[in-house]
Design a protein around this motif. Structure first.
Motif, PDB file in Angstrom:
ATOM      1  N   LEU A   5       0.815  -1.226   0.000  1.00 38.89           N
ATOM      2  CA  LEU A   5       0.000   0.000   0.000  1.00 38.89           C
ATOM      3  C   LEU A   5       0.849   1.277   0.000  1.00 38.89           C
ATOM      4  N   GLY A   6       2.162   1.121  -0.093  1.00 38.36           N
ATOM      5  CA  GLY A   6       3.044   2.287   0.055  1.00 38.36           C
ATOM      6  C   GLY A   6       2.683   3.461  -0.847  1.00 38.36           C
ATOM      7  N   ASN A   7       2.320   3.178  -2.087  1.00 37.68           N
ATOM      8  CA  ASN A   7       2.016   4.252  -3.035  1.00 37.68           C
ATOM      9  C   ASN A   7       0.572   4.747  -2.961  1.00 37.68           C
ATOM     10  N   LEU A   9      -0.521   5.938   0.138  1.00 39.12           N
ATOM     11  CA  LEU A   9      -0.547   6.776   1.340  1.00 39.12           C
ATOM     12  C   LEU A   9      -0.578   8.252   0.945  1.00 39.12           C
ATOM     13  N   ALA A  11       1.032  10.685   1.926  1.00 40.99           N
ATOM     14  CA  ALA A  11       2.341  11.316   1.746  1.00 40.99           C
ATOM     15  C   ALA A  11       2.835  11.179   0.316  1.00 40.99           C
ATOM     16  N   ARG A  19      -1.502   7.563   7.196  1.00 38.37           N
ATOM     17  CA  ARG A  19      -1.252   6.379   8.011  1.00 38.37           C
ATOM     18  C   ARG A  19      -2.219   6.375   9.214  1.00 38.37           C
ATOM     19  N   LEU A  22      -5.636   5.361   8.189  1.00 39.45           N
ATOM     20  CA  LEU A  22      -5.652   3.936   7.880  1.00 39.45           C
ATOM     21  C   LEU A  22      -5.802   3.131   9.178  1.00 39.45           C
ATOM     22  N   ALA A 353       5.376   9.084  -9.045  1.00 41.55           N
ATOM     23  CA  ALA A 353       6.020  10.392  -9.225  1.00 41.55           C
ATOM     24  C   ALA A 353       4.999  11.468  -9.564  1.00 41.55           C
TER      25      ALA A 353
END
Lengths: 430, 430
Positions: A5-7, A9, A11, A19, A22, A353
């Motif tokens: 799920l990093g992309n 978030l 941020a 976070r 979530l 990006a």
């Protein structure tokens, strides 16, 4: 299987979820999980699909299709959920037994297909829970006729998967056809891992137990926290992104063999969640091909999308020969799979990006086990999302109106919906 | 060809456009038409595609592929617009020459396909304007190698469509390969009716002149009013509905042979209009199959969609035999095509009854002429929509970042984009 799920978030992406939010959503996941577990335990309608890893009897399926072990081909006649699960498995896995599908009523396609099939060695796999689905029965009547014309006894080559009563069940009883029941409480779009999806897979010689083992693995991971369950993590992030504006979910597998999986997912998602004015719109795509088609829109169009990347971590590669093209010399010595993986990572980074939310789903390989994990996890993700939206995940009331209208138009009874067809307003430009 | 906007008017649907506002929009269409005509006349980049009915030389195409008139199969190696036009025509029209496409770099798919092809009697049709497209060149290198392994002289069986310079042009010159140029000013997604799409069609034996005649017919209908031009009517209504909230355009042909057309349309629409935060998201669908998959969402989900129905007014039907199933007796004596048409009208009415905007596009038949009309009209519709949005229709800048990143990852040079890939943020759930 894992879900990253990093992309997605806040941020990194907009829309995105912080976070902290979530973690808050995870409290709702705990409540939803309790509801889902209760439904699974009680084999409630719909939830019963998530019990399939325990309840499906693969030995019975293998035994039922045993008379067709000589098949050169299997032709599944069904539509929607009665075909898509079997088609997803068939397209993902190699087999010497070719699988074909009649999941539409296009006369030209039906005629072309029947002209090509070796009918004497083809198993016809007719699937309809009610046994009354107009498209499926009409196609079956045509196929039966074509078999008779080819001098093939259709009763020798027909396999039926249907409910406990109805025209197809009667047909199976009358002609003593091998058959399997559609399990109770399992809606069509959740039936890939039941008799509905597995009969075709068994005829193709796939390892049913490995498919079910993959599903069982994801079943065991359902828990009261999305951080412990890939399935719930996926369902929760889709919901969270949708309510924050990502109303489109582009399903983008990087493996041709998963192209039909994207279609299966589209039905699961659309029919389960598309109600009460809610529901994320699934868009079916394919990597790397759609980088040259949809990526421009995904990266630079409206911020109303999330992209779901799916890939196997391993695949059989094919070397790219050394080349006299100087501009391409960097490709020599690598493989097509290396190129595909580089494009996967590049496209994922390209969306990140640009701040466009995306999720990575990985399975080890596109094999029975990996596919079982993927299908089960997406079903559980969908059920979780349904709980979070608060919709009736397992019904599809909006398709009834059109069915009645079509039936009325064909002289199958008196349906007021058919009258509305004639009243259509026109503004025609020729 | 005709386009019916009746079910997109505000009196019927929400979102919808009032008749009055459609008249106001027509004034903008007049201005856009003037710009488009000037672009066509001057053969400006992009607009030149709409001049193809006058500029394409079908005799030259037929002559160039003449050496391959003995082909059993044609394998087009290209990606995105270099493949989709040819694939759309190939899937729509019957031919004894089978058409295959390598439009992805999936090693498993490439290997499976090459094992099945009769390489000695297959024409390899390599398409890339720049002659440097990584996926296309990599696939071509693999195919060339497979031909050598099979004892086939690849220079006898390779046809090239490319620009005036670049590696592919050099290759064609060096080995004296039959080839055609990609016309100036015609972007890949607008190239179906140029050498790019028509070389494959010619090898398959299709009537190029009828394809072009269909396109010319729609070219003649471009005028300063949307009420006189099916193409402009379609482009204008999509724009009008999008800005009123229909951000998704579900393309729903009722003919299996037009399934790839929906994919071609999706590229045309997404890459041309998806920029500056604008652009309608195309969703590829298929009738009647997707009534059992997407219709629930289209009818009862968010009001963020329009549905485009496409059908031929005539098709070869196939009779449904009389049946012993009492519940289905109304089907006996009708045809599969009757059933499909009834479902078309029923589904259209079903969306209208729910106030969901939809547009009907009809061609006479799925033949060369009908397809030429449809492809040209959709291209002109897209160009008009681009003018109305005010975007640069003919560029796709958002795909460059990922291309650089992939190239960097593969060791093809120093690209900062590749570094971003390693910096990916992860939140991984296993």
């Amino acid at each position: 299987m894992n879900v990253d799920l990093g992309n997605a978030l806040a941020a990194e992406a907009s829309p995105g979820i912080s976070r902290e939010n979530l973690e808050r959503l995870d409290e709702r996941v705990a409540g939803a999980h309790e509801r889902i577990e209760a439904g699974i335990e009680a084999r409630e309608h719909g939830y019963a699909a998530l019990a399939l890893p325990e309840t499906v009897d693969t030995d019975a399926i293998a035994a039922a299709v045993e008379p067709f072990s000589d098949s050169e081909a299997v032709l599944t006649v069904g539509i929607g959920g009665s075909a898509l699960g079997a088609a997803t498995i068939a397209d993902a896995l190699d087999s010497d037994v070719e699988a074909y599908f009649l999941d539409n009523v296009d006369p030209e396609q039906v005629t072309t297909l029947l002209a090509d099939l070796p009918l004497a060695s083809t198993t016809v796999n007719v699937v309809s829970r009610s046994g009354t689905t107009a498209e499926t029965l009409a196609n079956f009547l045509v196929v039966r006729d074509a078999m008779a014309d080819a001098g093939v006894d259709w009763t020798d080559r027909t396999f039926v998967t249907t409910g406990e009563s109805g025209p197809l069940r009667e047909l199976a009883d009358r002609h003593d056809l091998p058959s399997l029941p559609v399990p109770d409480g399992v809606p069509g779009r959740f039936s890939a891992l039941s008799t509905v999806g597995l009969a075709c897979a068994a005829i193709q010689g796939h390892d049913l137990d490995a498919l079910v083992a993959g599903a069982a693995d994801q079943r065991e991971r359902l828990s009261d926290s999305l951080f412990d369950s890939p399935a719930y993590a996926y369902g929760a992030i889709c919901y969270a992104l949708d309510v924050r504006g990502a109303s489109v979910n582009a399903m983008l597998p990087y493996a041709e063999s998963l192209e039909t999986f994207a279609e299966w997912f589209a039905q699961l998602w659309a029919e389960s969640l598309g109600k009460d004015g809610l529901g994320q719109t699934p868009a079916r795509a394919l990597g790397a091909t759609d980088q040259h088609s949809q990526l421009q829109l995904y990266r630079a169009g409206p911020r109303d999308k999330m992209v779901t990347f799916v890939r196997p971590r391993e695949r059989a590669d094919r070397a790219i020969p050394e080349t006299e093209f100087e501009a391409l010399s960097y490709l020599g010595g690598t493989g097509l799979g290396d190129l595909l993986d580089a494009e996967f990572e590049a496209t994922e980074a390209s969306l990140a990006a640009a701040g466009r939310p995306n999720v990575r789903v990985e399975i080890d390989r596109v094999d029975e086990r990996g596919l079982g994990e993927l299908l089960y996890a997406m079903e559980a993700a969908c059920v979780l999302a349904g709980e979070l939206y608060g919709v009736d995940t397992f019904v599809q009331p909006a398709v009834e109106w059109g069915k009645n209208a079509a039936r009325g138009l064909l002289g199958g009874g008196d349906f007021p919906e058919a009258d509305a067809v004639d009243a259509k307003r026109t503004l025609r430009i020729e």
